[in-house]
Design a protein around this motif. Sequence first.
Motif, mmCIF file in Angstrom:
data_model
loop_
_atom_site.group_PDB
_atom_site.id
_atom_site.type_symbol
_atom_site.label_atom_id
_atom_site.label_comp_id
_atom_site.label_asym_id
_atom_site.label_seq_id
_atom_site.Cartn_x
_atom_site.Cartn_y
_atom_site.Cartn_z
ATOM 1 N N PRO A 180 -5.196 0.891 0.656
ATOM 2 C CA PRO A 180 -3.810 2.052 1.146
ATOM 3 C C PRO A 180 -4.436 3.187 1.719
ATOM 4 C CG PRO A 180 -3.650 0.539 -0.635
ATOM 5 C CD PRO A 180 -5.317 0.585 -0.367
ATOM 6 N N GLY A 181 -3.465 3.500 3.309
ATOM 7 C CA GLY A 181 -3.712 4.910 3.851
ATOM 8 C C GLY A 181 -4.957 4.540 4.982
ATOM 9 N N GLU A 182 -5.518 3.162 5.204
ATOM 10 C CA GLU A 182 -6.858 3.573 5.877
ATOM 11 C C GLU A 182 -5.865 3.281 8.113
ATOM 12 O OE1 GLU A 182 -9.854 0.452 5.612
ATOM 13 O OE2 GLU A 182 -9.746 0.670 3.508
ATOM 14 N N TRP A 183 -6.211 2.906 8.519
ATOM 15 C CA TRP A 183 -5.869 2.868 9.403
ATOM 16 C C TRP A 183 -5.529 1.160 10.057
ATOM 17 C CZ3 TRP A 183 -3.800 6.567 12.670
ATOM 18 C CH2 TRP A 183 -3.875 7.518 12.360
ATOM 19 N N ALA A 184 -4.862 0.912 10.793
ATOM 20 C CA ALA A 184 -4.583 -0.188 11.086
ATOM 21 C C ALA A 184 -4.121 -0.661 12.268
ATOM 22 C CB ALA A 184 -3.295 -1.516 10.583
ATOM 23 N N ILE A 185 -4.510 -1.578 13.329
ATOM 24 C CA ILE A 185 -4.551 -1.554 14.901
ATOM 25 C C ILE A 185 -3.985 -3.211 14.751
ATOM 26 C CG2 ILE A 185 -4.686 -1.273 16.821
ATOM 27 C CD1 ILE A 185 -7.434 1.103 15.538
ATOM 28 N N ALA A 186 -3.099 -3.164 15.453
ATOM 29 C CA ALA A 186 -1.964 -4.604 16.004
ATOM 30 C C ALA A 186 -2.034 -4.920 17.862
ATOM 31 C CB ALA A 186 -0.896 -4.857 16.009
ATOM 32 N N ILE A 225 -2.679 0.772 6.742
ATOM 33 C CA ILE A 225 -2.470 -0.801 5.497
ATOM 34 C C ILE A 225 -1.838 0.099 4.363
ATOM 35 C CG2 ILE A 225 -3.782 -1.609 3.948
ATOM 36 C CD1 ILE A 225 -4.042 -2.413 6.909
ATOM 37 N N SER A 226 -0.237 -1.010 4.453
ATOM 38 C CA SER A 226 0.559 0.633 3.767
ATOM 39 C C SER A 226 0.251 0.134 2.335
ATOM 40 C CB SER A 226 1.692 -0.172 4.186
ATOM 41 O OG SER A 226 2.320 0.035 5.250
ATOM 42 N N ALA A 227 0.123 -1.757 1.548
ATOM 43 C CA ALA A 227 -0.421 -1.838 0.616
ATOM 44 C C ALA A 227 -0.690 -3.200 0.452
ATOM 45 C CB ALA A 227 1.683 -2.334 0.010
ATOM 46 N N LEU A 228 -1.681 -3.913 -0.868
ATOM 47 C CA LEU A 228 -2.214 -4.757 -0.360
ATOM 48 C C LEU A 228 -1.155 -6.190 -1.333
ATOM 49 C CD1 LEU A 228 -5.336 -3.127 -0.285
ATOM 50 C CD2 LEU A 228 -4.642 -4.496 1.560
ATOM 51 N N LYS A 251 5.781 -20.180 0.996
ATOM 52 C CA LYS A 251 3.438 -19.792 1.501
ATOM 53 C C LYS A 251 2.506 -19.407 0.118
ATOM 54 C CE LYS A 251 5.211 -19.908 5.437
ATOM 55 N NZ LYS A 251 5.205 -21.288 6.231
ATOM 56 N N ARG A 252 1.277 -19.353 0.409
ATOM 57 C CA ARG A 252 0.125 -19.349 -0.701
ATOM 58 C C ARG A 252 -0.855 -18.055 0.544
ATOM 59 N NH1 ARG A 252 -1.891 -24.848 -3.046
ATOM 60 N NH2 ARG A 252 -2.489 -23.438 -4.623
ATOM 61 N N VAL A 253 -0.021 -17.472 0.433
ATOM 62 C CA VAL A 253 -1.169 -15.829 0.600
ATOM 63 C C VAL A 253 -0.216 -14.566 0.156
ATOM 64 C CG1 VAL A 253 -1.099 -14.863 2.435
ATOM 65 C CG2 VAL A 253 -0.633 -16.927 2.713
ATOM 66 N N ARG A 254 -1.648 -13.554 -0.152
ATOM 67 C CA ARG A 254 -1.442 -12.336 -0.338
ATOM 68 C C ARG A 254 -1.518 -11.220 0.530
ATOM 69 N NH1 ARG A 254 -4.083 -10.492 -6.364
ATOM 70 N NH2 ARG A 254 -2.204 -9.071 -5.763
ATOM 71 N N PHE A 255 -0.337 -11.564 1.205
ATOM 72 C CA PHE A 255 0.027 -10.351 2.473
ATOM 73 C C PHE A 255 -0.569 -9.365 2.481
ATOM 74 C CE2 PHE A 255 2.539 -13.892 2.973
ATOM 75 C CZ PHE A 255 2.445 -14.636 4.616
ATOM 76 N N ILE A 256 -1.309 -8.576 3.821
ATOM 77 C CA ILE A 256 -1.502 -7.204 3.491
ATOM 78 C C ILE A 256 -0.190 -6.892 4.349
ATOM 79 C CG2 ILE A 256 -2.726 -5.445 5.366
ATOM 80 C CD1 ILE A 256 -5.301 -7.636 5.265
ATOM 81 N N GLN A 257 0.070 -5.159 3.927
ATOM 82 C CA GLN A 257 1.362 -5.045 4.539
ATOM 83 C C GLN A 257 0.728 -3.820 5.302
ATOM 84 O OE1 GLN A 257 4.714 -3.988 1.941
ATOM 85 N NE2 GLN A 257 5.007 -1.790 2.812
ATOM 86 N N THR A 258 1.190 -3.773 6.751
ATOM 87 C CA THR A 258 1.470 -2.843 7.856
ATOM 88 C C THR A 258 2.453 -2.410 7.822
ATOM 89 O OG1 THR A 258 -0.246 -2.585 9.397
ATOM 90 C CG2 THR A 258 0.982 -3.880 9.664
ATOM 91 N N ASP A 259 2.300 -0.821 8.614
ATOM 92 C CA ASP A 259 3.623 -0.122 9.274
ATOM 93 C C ASP A 259 2.975 -0.202 10.942
ATOM 94 O OD1 ASP A 259 1.945 2.175 9.767
ATOM 95 O OD2 ASP A 259 2.766 3.816 8.808
ATOM 96 N N ALA A 260 2.400 -0.620 11.098
ATOM 97 C CA ALA A 260 1.970 -0.794 12.553
ATOM 98 C C ALA A 260 2.824 -1.771 13.449
ATOM 99 C CB ALA A 260 0.563 -1.803 12.896
#
Length: 404
Positions: A193-199, A215-218, A230-239
Amino acid sequence: MKFIINKLSAYISILALGGGIGFFGSRYINQQPKVIKQSQVYPTAIPALSNPPRSQNNNENINFIATAVQKVGPAVVRIDASRQLSSTLPDNFKHPLFKRFFGSDNDNNALESVPDKVERGTGSGFIIGSDGRLITNAHVVAGAEKVQITLKDGKSYEGKVLGTDSFTDVAVVKIDANDLPTVNIGNAENLTPGEWAIAIGNPLGLDNTVTVGIISALGRSSSQVGVPDKRVRFIQTDAAINPGNSGGPLLNSEGEVIGINTAIRADAQGLGFAIPIETAQRIANQLFAKGQADHPYLGIHMVNLSQETKAEINSSEDYGFKIAENDGVLVVRVIPRSPAARSGFKPGDIILKVGDSLVKTSLQVQEQVDVSEIGSELRIEVLRNGKVNNLKVKPSAFPKAEFE
């Protein structure tokens, strides 16, 4: 049992786990130019604003975001999907009284001649194979056998949907083309969390839009995101992720794909979610190979234990068992004739270990079962009446009837 169903139905697991464009006008105010006296004129002319000087190779002022987008942008596509919606009217609308409004009394086929409606939608996707293999979201192409794929350079192709998986919201599409640009695949398992994320995607119909954040949370569970099926553990982002971004790539600072942008919560402000690329690849490989993805199934309902849950269970006569532990993963129901039932699971069992992995939450149990092999033996350690039991279960493919 009422407490468990109501309190935890968003994540009761059977080890199975599923916009328009606004135009803004401008208003202009006409004003007479203000007369400036000669004494008010600056003695030295102010040079016109211009872009900062660039080196000859035009790369000196390119930041890492622009570099990442230059790498990946050509491999991001727009997906236009359409599907027919039946407009056939119910039998009771075929009464002569209704024919007076919908058709002629002498034309028995008048009602059936109403043309079907077409539902259209736009999403994003990205190319993973130079031979025309694409990944996107299942909900982007749901109900469509063929879709229109448009590349960044404007070239357009007819794409065939080879498979969709509603459990993970992953779909694969194939276009008849070669030597296409492709994305580089990264690693979502080592994100912090805290890494850059680009959409990158096509939000609101605006092609090749780039947004950036962190990356806001994992590990956000499906129930937390608001899609408990769903059967997914999502990546959360503020992008910024908007309608139309679905199916597009989420990138790290190196321009590698770490996820598929897939979900926005209606009540969220500045939050988006993405499917980890490892999950997407695992499902996509199955979809390309056989047109469907199999999901291992045990057949148990489970819940995370807490002091509150323990007190509720022990004070009720509905469950048929009592528990002494304050935490762990509690089995509250075993589906009859399921793999779990055949392997000796019982309500009241507390799951301690799946395979070689210790588990503390039902989400961790689900993850370990998801990566197991259908038909292969899986060892599960449970605590029953204060004693440890080792059970051997062979997961089966998830029965669609359980989810209908």
